[in-house]
Design an enzyme around this catalytic site. Structure first.
Site, PDB file in Angstrom:
ATOM      1  N   ASP A 238      -2.679  -2.293   5.774  1.00 31.25           N
ATOM      2  CA  ASP A 238      -3.665  -3.149   5.122  1.00 31.25           C
ATOM      3  C   ASP A 238      -5.074  -2.604   5.320  1.00 31.25           C
ATOM      4  O   ASP A 238      -5.896  -2.604   4.399  1.00 31.25           O
ATOM      5  CB  ASP A 238      -3.566  -4.574   5.674  1.00 31.25           C
TER       6      ASP A 238
ATOM      7  N   GLU B 280      -1.090  -5.041  -2.990  1.00 32.34           N
ATOM      8  CA  GLU B 280      -0.559  -4.425  -1.771  1.00 32.34           C
ATOM      9  C   GLU B 280       0.916  -4.788  -1.647  1.00 32.34           C
ATOM     10  O   GLU B 280       1.275  -5.965  -1.497  1.00 32.34           O
ATOM     11  CB  GLU B 280      -1.332  -4.912  -0.551  1.00 32.34           C
TER      12      GLU B 280
ATOM     13  N   GLU C 220       8.542   1.831   0.989  1.00 26.93           N
ATOM     14  CA  GLU C 220       8.336   1.083  -0.248  1.00 26.93           C
ATOM     15  C   GLU C 220       8.343   2.005  -1.467  1.00 26.93           C
ATOM     16  O   GLU C 220       8.870   1.650  -2.519  1.00 26.93           O
ATOM     17  CB  GLU C 220       7.016   0.307  -0.159  1.00 26.93           C
TER      18      GLU C 220
END
Length: 495
Positions: free
Chosen positions: A477, A292, A323
């Site tokens: 998450d 992750e 990201e």
């Protein structure tokens, strides 16, 4: 062609009826003019949320082979969310002028940096260097009226999500102090070696839009985060985590926390990254590893992770739009010149970068030494799962499951409430920003769009975006964890 002509004719009839004083249009005309192409964006989406939500419930099914043991590591902490102005007043610091400090050494530095960002309404995060002073502030924050404590850290949050499945045994390894241990789900196993006497606290100082402190006024709501988190920054429990796998015997390993290492400085992270990669290399090859990712700013650090060190030894990664773009910018990938996304990220551009990552850094042919075969991308309006052909199963259900949990959890609910969400994903888009490309569309009654480029398959699902989100921390998450629960790795290799 005849449909467009008929539509134009019927629209003209509708206008004629209106201007002749006959607002009661014939039912056939109303039905035709009611087609999505004639409606505004908000009107055309009416009812689509209900259709998508119902389709999710019908189509999302667990795979035939499910994980029974998952090991997660290695960043974990306690998030303390508190009123920023209230806490600083409780610490008896006087308001003054704002000034940014790259590293905080005292209460005065904290006050000045907080004011600096509060008056701009900007989010920021800083490291507090003085351990004793930070611990005193952390205790005051935890005791402040209205303070809220949450499980924090990507690994701990992913572990918490896994633990909502009663048949799934979860190992969590990270710097777990007494408060965090108390807050974790009882189903989570924590190795004794990773327990520590004190918790790692991340203090989140919130302020509201228009809130004032002396002459400072916040133009919009935001938060300022600071910590003295050496354990997570050094990934100090990584070796303990890897050593615990032999006894636990997981079927899936999930790693996070590499972004915390970036703040240690180039000399320290350069050496520690080598040690981390060596430790990960000790994990048996038959156990898939999901990584992750999280926010980073150092292109050299990202390049080391991408090209030389980490990506080639993991099976799957999860990341968001910032990201993804930074990864392309660091590695000279497609659309690297794009400074930032504007609004909802273009599906074609996202697809180009995902394709590039798997083609250049993944395992899409027999000669590749990389283990990377899966990317779970999430942004506010939609999610995409990109997989190398033949390695992963049940990905349509997996991408829908991730989208569903984003829709419910952001609203603070266990299930989707269609009155509290809205569709923001594009109904039509392209498979690439470049030619040749395929024009694709979203079907609400079967809300997964699938396309292929070479040996890579893409699954896209829309998200029903919460209109008034209650808490978005840890949402990425939860999305990745849910997607993994519904994923199945194939034992038969494709080559």
């Amino acid at each position: 062609m005849w449909r467009k002509a008929s539509a134009a004719l019927l629209l003209a009839l509708a206008v004629g009826y209106f201007y002749s004083g006959r607002p009661d249009l014939p039912e056939q005309i109303l039905q035709y003019v009611g087609l999505p192409g004639f409606l505004s964006s908000s009107q055309s989406h009416a009812g689509l949320e209900q259709t998508i939500s119902a389709a999710w419930e019908a189509l999302i099914t667990l795979p035939s082979r499910q994980w029974s043991k998952v090991a997660v590591g290695v960043n974990a902490c306690v998030d303390v969310v508190v009123s920023g102005v209230g806490l600083l007043q409780a610490l008896a610091v006087d308001p003054g002028t704002g000034r940014d400090h790259e590293i905080l050494h005292s209460k005065e530095d904290l006050k000045e940096t907080f004011i600096h960002f509060m008056e701009r309404g900007a989010a920021a995060e800083r490291f507090f260097s003085n351990k004793e002073a930070f611990q005193r502030i952390a205790r005051a924050a935890a005791e402040y009226p209205g303070a809220k404590l949450y499980v924090g850290g990507n690994a701990a949050l992913i572990g918490q999500k896994f633990a909502t499945y009663p048949d799934l045994m979860v190992l969590l390894c990270g710097p777990v102090g007494p408060k965090l241990h108390e807050m974790l789900d009882e189903q989570i196993v924590v190795p004794p070696e990773s327990l520590q006497e004190t918790d790692e606290f991340h203090l989140i100082l919130e302020y509201k839009a228009g809130e004032t402190w002396a002459s400072t006024q916040a133009p919009q709501a935001n938060r300022f985060i600071f910590s003295h988190d050496v354990s997570n920054g050094e990934m100090s429990t990584l070796e303990t985590f890897v050593a615990s796998l032999e006894e636990f015997q997981p079927e899936l390993v999930v790693l996070s926390g590499f972004h915390m290492m970036e703040g240690q400085g180039r000399e320290l992270w350069g050496e520690r990254l080598k040690e981390a990669v060596a430790a990960i290399g000790d994990i048996p090859k038959d156990i898939p590893i999901h990584l992750e990712l999280a926010s980073m700013t150092d292109t050299d650090f990202m390049n080391r992770i991408m090209q030389e060190q980490v990506l080639p030894i993991v099976s799957s990664i999860g990341l968001n739009e910032q990201e993804l773009l930074f990864l392309s910018q660091a590695g000279g990938g497609p659309h690297a010149a794009l400074p930032a996304w504007k609004g909802i990220p273009d599906v074609g551009r996202v697809g180009d970068i995902l394709f590039w990552i798997l083609e250049q850094h993944g395992r899409t042919d027999p000669s590749s030494e990389s283990e990377l075969t899966r990317i779970h991308f999430h942004t506010l309006a939609y999610h995409v799962l990109a997989t190398a052909e033949g390695y992963w199963g049940n990905q349509a259900a997996a991408v829908m499951a991730g989208a569903r949990v984003a829709s419910s959890q952001a609203c603070g609910l266990q299930a989707v409430d269609v009155s509290k969400v809205e569709l923001k994903a594009p109904l039509e888009f392209h498979s690439s920003h470049f030619e040749p490309r395929e024009q694709l569309s979203l079907r609400p009654e079967e809300p997964v769009t699938v396309w292929r480029r070479g040996n890579i398959t893409f699954h896209l699902s829309p998200v029903l975006v919460c209109k008034r989100p209650l808490r978005t921390v840890g949402l990425g998450d939860a999305i990745s964890a849910e997607g993994l629960v519904y994923s199945e790795i194939k034992t038969q290799q494709p080559f």
